[in-house]
Write a protein that holds these residues in place. Structure first.
Motif, short mmCIF file in Angstrom:
data_model
loop_
_atom_site.label_atom_id
_atom_site.label_comp_id
_atom_site.label_asym_id
_atom_site.label_seq_id
_atom_site.Cartn_x
_atom_site.Cartn_y
_atom_site.Cartn_z
N ASN A 30 40.18 40.96 28.64
CA ASN A 30 41.43 40.19 28.53
C ASN A 30 41.34 38.83 29.21
OD1 ASN A 30 42.70 42.11 27.03
ND2 ASN A 30 43.77 43.08 28.74
N SER A 31 40.55 38.73 30.27
CA SER A 31 40.41 37.44 30.93
C SER A 31 39.61 36.47 30.07
CB SER A 31 39.73 37.62 32.29
OG SER A 31 39.73 36.40 33.01
N ARG A 37 44.93 33.95 34.40
CA ARG A 37 46.31 34.19 34.85
C ARG A 37 47.03 35.21 33.99
NH1 ARG A 37 49.41 28.76 36.45
NH2 ARG A 37 50.87 30.37 37.13
N PRO A 38 46.98 35.10 32.64
CA PRO A 38 47.63 36.15 31.84
C PRO A 38 47.00 37.53 32.07
CG PRO A 38 47.26 34.20 30.51
CD PRO A 38 46.51 33.99 31.79
N SER A 39 45.69 37.55 32.32
CA SER A 39 45.02 38.85 32.49
C SER A 39 45.47 39.57 33.76
CB SER A 39 43.50 38.67 32.52
OG SER A 39 43.07 38.09 33.74
N LEU A 40 46.10 38.85 34.68
CA LEU A 40 46.62 39.49 35.88
C LEU A 40 47.67 40.55 35.52
CD1 LEU A 40 46.92 36.48 38.35
CD2 LEU A 40 45.22 38.32 38.38
N LEU A 109 52.17 39.04 27.56
CA LEU A 109 52.00 39.63 28.89
C LEU A 109 52.38 41.11 28.91
CD1 LEU A 109 53.26 36.75 31.21
CD2 LEU A 109 50.92 37.34 30.58
N LYS A 110 53.43 41.48 28.18
CA LYS A 110 53.82 42.90 28.13
C LYS A 110 52.71 43.74 27.53
CE LYS A 110 58.84 42.17 27.85
NZ LYS A 110 60.06 42.40 27.04
N GLY A 167 38.19 39.28 36.65
CA GLY A 167 38.97 38.42 35.79
C GLY A 167 38.72 36.95 36.03
N ALA A 168 38.60 36.55 37.29
CA ALA A 168 38.36 35.14 37.62
C ALA A 168 37.02 34.68 37.07
CB ALA A 168 38.42 34.95 39.13
N GLY A 169 36.00 35.52 37.21
CA GLY A 169 34.69 35.16 36.70
C GLY A 169 34.67 35.01 35.19
#
Length: 209
Positions: A30-31, A37-40, A109-110, A167-169
């Motif tokens: 997802n990231s 940010r959305p993947s959070l 996001l949902k 996710g950040a990576g």
């Protein structure tokens, strides 16, 4: 809670987190396809399911889940099928994806949260895991609730840190790939998603033996 006992628990959880699980693969997927940010929202869904599983373990529902092997199997395979379906759909839609990698509408996001929740909830034996792990670090002579709370928060914090790191990576890489590379990014994300499903499936088959 004794600091030494807490530290041992901390290191034990770190050891469990070293090997990526289905939720980590989903976070990568997802990231890469939607951005960090959305993947959070995916991480939030996963941690929400973990919180419910820990609560269930604390309430003594582990014995009920152990006795309901049929229900466990149905729930886990439903989660596997859902992830495979999402991965296949993502792969097919990769060619028509937006040329801008790492973006997603707020309305998604949902869906991202639900994916994270289902992926974690599809492994209901996590309740048994928590029920087996936590008692090893709880002192019967001290209040149960405070110790249980500390262990739960610690686990969620560590898991959240690992999910955010993955996710950040992946988000950093996807944000630097433009144009035609977006198709590749989406298909890599789809591969991670299907990989998460296969990992869940293999775990289910291994536990059935």
């Amino acid at each position: 809670m004794n600091l030494e006992i807490w530290f041992v628990f901390f290191m034990t959880v770190l050891a469990f987190m070293v090997t990526p699980g289905p939720s980590h693969l989903l976070m990568l997927s997802n990231s890469m396809t939607h951005g960090f940010r959305p993947s959070l929202a995916t991480a939030a869904g996963d941690l929400t399911a973990n919180a419910f599983q820990m609560l269930a373990a604390g309430l003594g529902l582990a014995a009920l889940l152990i006795a309901s092997q049929g229900a466990l199997t149905v729930i886990k395979w439903a989660g596997v099928c859902y992830l495979v379906w999402m991965g296949v759909r993502m792969w097919r839609n990769a060619g028509s994806a937006s040329s801008t990698a790492g973006t997603a509408p707020n309305a998604a996001l949902k869906t991202l949260w639900l994916q994270g929740f289902i992926t974690s909830a599809a492994n209901p034996k996590a309740v048994v895991f928590f029920a087996a792990l936590f008692p090893q670090f709880i002192d019967p002579s001290q209040p149960f609730l405070s110790q249980f709370f500390i262990l739960s928060v610690t686990y969620i914090a560590i898991d959240g840190a690992f999910l955010a790191s993955y996710g950040a990576g992946a988000g950093w890489l996807a944000a630097r790939l433009k144009g035609r590379a977006t198709k590749l990014v989406n298909r890599v994300g789809a591969t991670f998603l299907i990989g998460a499903a296969l990992l869940l499936g293999f775990k289910t088959l291994r536990e059935a033996r």
